[in-house]
Design a protein around this motif. Structure first.
Motif, PDB file in Angstrom:
ATOM      1  N   ALA A 169       0.834  -1.204   0.000  1.00  0.00           N
ATOM      2  CA  ALA A 169       0.000   0.000   0.000  1.00  0.00           C
ATOM      3  C   ALA A 169       0.866   1.250   0.000  1.00  0.00           C
ATOM      4  O   ALA A 169       0.560   2.241  -0.687  1.00  0.00           O
ATOM      5  CB  ALA A 169      -0.927  -0.001   1.222  1.00  0.00           C
ATOM      6  N   GLU A 170       1.961   1.235   0.745  1.00  0.00           N
ATOM      7  CA  GLU A 170       2.869   2.379   0.768  1.00  0.00           C
ATOM      8  C   GLU A 170       3.566   2.544  -0.578  1.00  0.00           C
ATOM      9  O   GLU A 170       3.776   3.673  -1.052  1.00  0.00           O
ATOM     10  CB  GLU A 170       3.906   2.194   1.874  1.00  0.00           C
ATOM     11  CG  GLU A 170       3.354   2.317   3.281  1.00  0.00           C
ATOM     12  CD  GLU A 170       4.401   2.050   4.337  1.00  0.00           C
ATOM     13  OE1 GLU A 170       4.502   2.852   5.293  1.00  0.00           O
ATOM     14  OE2 GLU A 170       5.126   1.037   4.218  1.00  0.00           O
ATOM     15  N   ILE A 171       3.925   1.440  -1.199  1.00  0.00           N
ATOM     16  CA  ILE A 171       4.562   1.494  -2.517  1.00  0.00           C
ATOM     17  C   ILE A 171       3.596   2.071  -3.547  1.00  0.00           C
ATOM     18  O   ILE A 171       3.960   2.937  -4.349  1.00  0.00           O
ATOM     19  CB  ILE A 171       5.039   0.093  -2.936  1.00  0.00           C
ATOM     20  CG1 ILE A 171       6.163  -0.378  -2.016  1.00  0.00           C
ATOM     21  CG2 ILE A 171       5.506   0.081  -4.393  1.00  0.00           C
ATOM     22  CD1 ILE A 171       6.550  -1.832  -2.198  1.00  0.00           C
ATOM     23  N   TRP A 175       3.884   5.464  -5.838  1.00  0.00           N
ATOM     24  CA  TRP A 175       3.737   5.485  -7.295  1.00  0.00           C
ATOM     25  C   TRP A 175       2.688   6.498  -7.737  1.00  0.00           C
ATOM     26  O   TRP A 175       2.833   7.130  -8.777  1.00  0.00           O
ATOM     27  CB  TRP A 175       3.370   4.087  -7.797  1.00  0.00           C
ATOM     28  CG  TRP A 175       4.508   3.111  -7.712  1.00  0.00           C
ATOM     29  CD1 TRP A 175       5.815   3.393  -7.431  1.00  0.00           C
ATOM     30  CD2 TRP A 175       4.440   1.697  -7.909  1.00  0.00           C
ATOM     31  NE1 TRP A 175       6.565   2.240  -7.440  1.00  0.00           N
ATOM     32  CE2 TRP A 175       5.753   1.178  -7.728  1.00  0.00           C
ATOM     33  CE3 TRP A 175       3.412   0.810  -8.207  1.00  0.00           C
ATOM     34  CZ2 TRP A 175       6.046  -0.175  -7.849  1.00  0.00           C
ATOM     35  CZ3 TRP A 175       3.706  -0.539  -8.326  1.00  0.00           C
ATOM     36  CH2 TRP A 175       5.003  -1.028  -8.149  1.00  0.00           C
ATOM     37  N   GLN A 176       1.639   6.654  -6.959  1.00  0.00           N
ATOM     38  CA  GLN A 176       0.593   7.604  -7.318  1.00  0.00           C
ATOM     39  C   GLN A 176       1.084   9.046  -7.245  1.00  0.00           C
ATOM     40  O   GLN A 176       0.561   9.930  -7.926  1.00  0.00           O
ATOM     41  CB  GLN A 176      -0.615   7.427  -6.393  1.00  0.00           C
ATOM     42  CG  GLN A 176      -1.455   6.200  -6.704  1.00  0.00           C
ATOM     43  CD  GLN A 176      -2.005   6.219  -8.120  1.00  0.00           C
ATOM     44  OE1 GLN A 176      -2.540   7.232  -8.574  1.00  0.00           O
ATOM     45  NE2 GLN A 176      -1.879   5.109  -8.821  1.00  0.00           N
ATOM     46  N   GLN A 177       2.076   9.296  -6.413  1.00  0.00           N
ATOM     47  CA  GLN A 177       2.635  10.634  -6.297  1.00  0.00           C
ATOM     48  C   GLN A 177       3.734  10.887  -7.322  1.00  0.00           C
ATOM     49  O   GLN A 177       4.203  12.010  -7.462  1.00  0.00           O
ATOM     50  CB  GLN A 177       3.213  10.835  -4.888  1.00  0.00           C
ATOM     51  CG  GLN A 177       2.149  10.810  -3.800  1.00  0.00           C
ATOM     52  CD  GLN A 177       2.749  10.833  -2.408  1.00  0.00           C
ATOM     53  OE1 GLN A 177       3.924  10.509  -2.234  1.00  0.00           O
ATOM     54  NE2 GLN A 177       1.956  11.201  -1.427  1.00  0.00           N
ATOM     55  N   SER A 178       4.114   9.830  -8.025  1.00  0.00           N
ATOM     56  CA  SER A 178       5.195   9.950  -8.993  1.00  0.00           C
ATOM     57  C   SER A 178       4.733  10.680 -10.247  1.00  0.00           C
ATOM     58  O   SER A 178       3.569  10.615 -10.640  1.00  0.00           O
ATOM     59  CB  SER A 178       5.709   8.553  -9.359  1.00  0.00           C
ATOM     60  OG  SER A 178       6.571   8.614 -10.477  1.00  0.00           O
ATOM     61  N   ASN A 226      12.921  14.810  -7.879  1.00  0.00           N
ATOM     62  CA  ASN A 226      12.455  15.202  -9.208  1.00  0.00           C
ATOM     63  C   ASN A 226      11.415  14.254  -9.772  1.00  0.00           C
ATOM     64  O   ASN A 226      10.685  14.600 -10.701  1.00  0.00           O
ATOM     65  CB  ASN A 226      13.640  15.277 -10.182  1.00  0.00           C
ATOM     66  CG  ASN A 226      14.464  16.524  -9.985  1.00  0.00           C
ATOM     67  OD1 ASN A 226      13.998  17.501  -9.420  1.00  0.00           O
ATOM     68  ND2 ASN A 226      15.703  16.495 -10.445  1.00  0.00           N
ATOM     69  N   GLU A 227      11.344  13.033  -9.214  1.00  0.00           N
ATOM     70  CA  GLU A 227      10.405  12.048  -9.746  1.00  0.00           C
ATOM     71  C   GLU A 227       8.977  12.286  -9.290  1.00  0.00           C
ATOM     72  O   GLU A 227       8.053  11.691  -9.821  1.00  0.00           O
ATOM     73  CB  GLU A 227      10.830  10.639  -9.321  1.00  0.00           C
ATOM     74  CG  GLU A 227      12.171  10.220  -9.877  1.00  0.00           C
ATOM     75  CD  GLU A 227      12.469   8.764  -9.594  1.00  0.00           C
ATOM     76  OE1 GLU A 227      11.498   7.997  -9.448  1.00  0.00           O
ATOM     77  OE2 GLU A 227      13.648   8.401  -9.518  1.00  0.00           O
ATOM     78  N   PHE A 228       8.799  13.144  -8.299  1.00  0.00           N
ATOM     79  CA  PHE A 228       7.478  13.291  -7.707  1.00  0.00           C
ATOM     80  C   PHE A 228       6.832  14.595  -8.108  1.00  0.00           C
ATOM     81  O   PHE A 228       7.498  15.585  -8.424  1.00  0.00           O
ATOM     82  CB  PHE A 228       7.570  13.175  -6.188  1.00  0.00           C
ATOM     83  CG  PHE A 228       8.039  11.819  -5.748  1.00  0.00           C
ATOM     84  CD1 PHE A 228       7.154  10.765  -5.642  1.00  0.00           C
ATOM     85  CD2 PHE A 228       9.379  11.586  -5.479  1.00  0.00           C
ATOM     86  CE1 PHE A 228       7.586   9.514  -5.268  1.00  0.00           C
ATOM     87  CE2 PHE A 228       9.828  10.331  -5.103  1.00  0.00           C
ATOM     88  CZ  PHE A 228       8.916   9.293  -4.996  1.00  0.00           C
ATOM     89  N   GLU A 229       5.496  14.582  -8.092  1.00  0.00           N
ATOM     90  CA  GLU A 229       4.721  15.739  -8.482  1.00  0.00           C
ATOM     91  C   GLU A 229       5.055  16.928  -7.598  1.00  0.00           C
ATOM     92  O   GLU A 229       5.117  16.814  -6.391  1.00  0.00           O
ATOM     93  CB  GLU A 229       3.207  15.436  -8.363  1.00  0.00           C
ATOM     94  CG  GLU A 229       2.723  14.364  -9.319  1.00  0.00           C
ATOM     95  CD  GLU A 229       2.553  14.859 -10.733  1.00  0.00           C
ATOM     96  OE1 GLU A 229       2.916  16.018 -10.987  1.00  0.00           O
ATOM     97  OE2 GLU A 229       2.059  14.105 -11.573  1.00  0.00           O
ATOM     98  N   ARG A 230       5.227  18.083  -8.233  1.00  0.00           N
ATOM     99  CA  ARG A 230       5.488  19.286  -7.467  1.00  0.00           C
ATOM    100  C   ARG A 230       4.372  20.311  -7.640  1.00  0.00           C
ATOM    101  O   ARG A 230       4.333  21.318  -6.989  1.00  0.00           O
ATOM    102  CB  ARG A 230       6.810  19.910  -7.910  1.00  0.00           C
ATOM    103  CG  ARG A 230       8.009  19.086  -7.490  1.00  0.00           C
ATOM    104  CD  ARG A 230       9.281  19.628  -8.082  1.00  0.00           C
ATOM    105  NE  ARG A 230       9.336  19.403  -9.522  1.00  0.00           N
ATOM    106  CZ  ARG A 230      10.350  19.793 -10.289  1.00  0.00           C
ATOM    107  NH1 ARG A 230      11.372  20.422  -9.758  1.00  0.00           N
ATOM    108  NH2 ARG A 230      10.347  19.552 -11.586  1.00  0.00           N
TER     109      ARG A 230
END
Length: 305
Positions: A169-171, A175-178, A226-230
């Motif tokens: 679930a944490e993974i 991924w959803q925030q990526s 950098n991989e995550f939504e900003r």
């Protein structure tokens, strides 16, 4: 692609000069690492990157600088490149994160594994109340079963082991925030992506408590972030600022008739007020003039000192 070829020489020279400055400041690249070969491999890879012509010259230069600072090479599948709007980003693979972590002082071994349904996996704590993995028994017959979690291990030269554990679930939440959340690679290569995700988290937690060079640790952290939504945090900040502005206007409104010193603009704001309003959201970067003065371009983005 023709534009990329034209930029290759100037970007390579600028990155090379910047790396020399960083080496003088304490950056230590791997002994067998060739900056020239890594950059040549990167430019060959960039020719195949989707929408590479949309990427700005400064973002290409900065992505390559991040790659070299961490001692990575696409030829060894340690990193890859993705264009977001007009910005090129370098991202590490699982192998790249392992390689980057091994460059840190006192790191002896780095490893990540996934936990499948039916595997024996137990955690506990040591005398310092730190979480440790006490038992892990994977089974061949479980390899095609659903993944229920993953863990990473960073072993130091003195024998100390740092563990990081994530549930599925944490993974999935990560991924959803990526910024790659719509990419099917996470479904198609779930095992490797899960290992990469938990190792990136372990790297961030370990690096932020290490005494290694800020040049290397900063580059590793920046690549991970950098991989995550900003956009979402910026939107939240903008909404909060808008709400605060409305509250302040409401509070100041009764006092508008008392004194001009606190009076809000009534109809037409002057030029200075327009600048303040524009600061609510970051202005779009102005276009840098083409190749007439590339030295100014790289100097502006910190690639030449």
């Amino acid at each position: 692609m023709n534009q990329l070829i034209k930029m290759q020489k100037s970007i390579t020279e600028a990155v090379g000069k910047r790396i020399k400055v960083l080496e003088d400041e304490g950056l230590a690249l791997p002994e067998q690492y060739s900056v020239k070969n890594a950059l040549s491999s990167a430019f060959f890879t960039l020719q195949k990157v989707y929408n590479i012509n949309n990427a700005t010259q400064e973002s290409i230069a900065n992505a390559l600088l991040d790659m070299v600072t961490q001692g990575l090479s696409p030829a060894k599948t340690q990193c890859y490149f993705i264009v977001y709007d007009n910005e090129l980003q370098m991202q590490r693979s699982y192998f790249g994160t392992v390689a980057a972590l091994k460059r840190l002082s006192n790191v002896n071994k780095v490893k990540a594994e996934v936990i499948h349904e039916g595997d024996v996996f137990e955690i506990g704590s040591n005398e310092d109340m730190e979480m440790i993995v006490t038992k892990f028994e994977p089974k061949f017959e479980n390899m095609n079963k659903p993944i229920i979690g993953a863990f990473a291990m960073i072993k130091l030269e003195d024998g100390t082991v740092n563990y990081t554990v994530m549930t599925k679930a944490e993974i999935d939440k990560s991924w959803q925030q990526s910024r790659n959340k719509n990419n099917k690679v996470q479904q198609n290569f779930g095992q490797e992506m899960a290992k990469r995700t938990v190792l990136n988290r372990a790297a961030k937690m370990f690096i932020n408590t290490s005494d290694d060079s800020d040049l290397l640790t900063g580059a590793i952290n920046n690549t991970t972030e950098n991989e995550f939504e900003r956009e979402e945090p910026k939107e939240i900040q903008a909404q909060e600022k808008q709400a605060n502005d409305l509250i302040n206007k409401a509070l100041n409104k009764p006092e508008e008739t008392k004194t001009e010193s606190v009076e809000e603009p009534k109809e037409k704001p002057d030029a200075n007020d327009e600048v303040v309003i524009e600061d609510d959201e970051p202005a779009e970067p102005t276009e840098v003039e083409s190749d007439e003065n590339q030295t100014e371009l790289f100097d502006e983005f910190g690639l030449i000192k």
